[in-house]
Design a protein around this motif. Structure first.
Motif, PDB file in Angstrom:
ATOM      1  N   SER A  42      -2.598   9.992 -14.100  1.00  0.00           N
ATOM      2  CA  SER A  42      -3.684  10.561 -13.293  1.00  0.00           C
ATOM      3  C   SER A  42      -3.146  11.178 -12.005  1.00  0.00           C
ATOM      4  O   SER A  42      -3.574  12.265 -11.604  1.00  0.00           O
ATOM      5  N   LEU A  43      -2.204  10.483 -11.351  1.00  0.00           N
ATOM      6  CA  LEU A  43      -1.623  11.006 -10.114  1.00  0.00           C
ATOM      7  C   LEU A  43      -0.894  12.323 -10.362  1.00  0.00           C
ATOM      8  O   LEU A  43      -1.012  13.272  -9.580  1.00  0.00           O
ATOM      9  N   PHE A  44      -0.161  12.406 -11.462  1.00  0.00           N
ATOM     10  CA  PHE A  44       0.567  13.631 -11.798  1.00  0.00           C
ATOM     11  C   PHE A  44      -0.404  14.809 -11.905  1.00  0.00           C
ATOM     12  O   PHE A  44      -0.217  15.848 -11.281  1.00  0.00           O
ATOM     13  N   HIS A  45      -1.464  14.634 -12.704  1.00  0.00           N
ATOM     14  CA  HIS A  45      -2.408  15.724 -12.928  1.00  0.00           C
ATOM     15  C   HIS A  45      -3.199  16.056 -11.656  1.00  0.00           C
ATOM     16  O   HIS A  45      -3.445  17.231 -11.371  1.00  0.00           O
ATOM     17  N   LYS A  46      -3.565  15.046 -10.887  1.00  0.00           N
ATOM     18  CA  LYS A  46      -4.298  15.275  -9.641  1.00  0.00           C
ATOM     19  C   LYS A  46      -3.435  16.060  -8.656  1.00  0.00           C
ATOM     20  O   LYS A  46      -3.914  16.987  -7.991  1.00  0.00           O
ATOM     21  N   THR A  47      -2.150  15.723  -8.563  1.00  0.00           N
ATOM     22  CA  THR A  47      -1.243  16.411  -7.644  1.00  0.00           C
ATOM     23  C   THR A  47      -1.088  17.876  -8.031  1.00  0.00           C
ATOM     24  O   THR A  47      -1.099  18.759  -7.174  1.00  0.00           O
ATOM     25  N   ILE A  48      -0.984  18.152  -9.335  1.00  0.00           N
ATOM     26  CA  ILE A  48      -0.883  19.544  -9.792  1.00  0.00           C
ATOM     27  C   ILE A  48      -2.177  20.295  -9.479  1.00  0.00           C
ATOM     28  O   ILE A  48      -2.142  21.434  -9.002  1.00  0.00           O
ATOM     29  N   ALA A  49      -3.314  19.669  -9.751  1.00  0.00           N
ATOM     30  CA  ALA A  49      -4.601  20.326  -9.475  1.00  0.00           C
ATOM     31  C   ALA A  49      -4.751  20.626  -7.981  1.00  0.00           C
ATOM     32  O   ALA A  49      -5.221  21.702  -7.607  1.00  0.00           O
TER      33      ALA A  49
END
Length: 125
Positions: A42-49
């Motif tokens: 979740s952190l990975f995808h949130k950071t990219i977004a």
């Protein structure tokens, strides 16, 4: 107007790169220890977004987090989840290198693979 991957590569900061690196390592460690890696994923995808400055994507990720969590839990039973670590690492490398075209290709591939994994899982249950 820059694309989502374009914004990711243009808006990358050392702080975001660190968050991405840490999420990849946490995902890998959690998976290797029998966990699901949900928080790290979740952190990975949130950071990219956030780097993409894409409020729609941020909202979608937030709304779908429960569904995504369920998919990840099921994925651990049916697919090699360490492949996801490799996909995240490749996306990170492209973003770090500010390679917009490669980042776009890898992000699209990751989304398609996630869709294919989910389809496979649904057919297997």
């Amino acid at each position: 107007m820059p694309s989502c991957p374009g914004n990711c590569t243009d808006n990358r900061t050392e702080q975001r790169l660190l968050a991405l690196r840490q999420s990849i390592e946490a995902l890998k460690q959690d998976l290797e220890n029998g966990g699901y890696g949900l928080a790290a994923d979740s952190l990975f995808h949130k950071t990219i977004a956030e780097a993409a400055d894409n409020s729609a994507l941020i909202s979608i990720l937030s709304l779908c987090s429960e569904l995504l969590s369920s998919s990840i839990e099921l994925a651990n039973a049916y697919v090699n989840t360490l492949d996801i670590v490799s996909e995240h690492q490749a996306m990170y490398d492209a973003i770090e290198q500010r390679n917009e075209k490669l980042a776009e290709k890898l992000i699209r591939s990751h989304i398609k693979r996630a869709y294919d994994r989910t389809k496979f899982i649904m057919a297997s249950t």
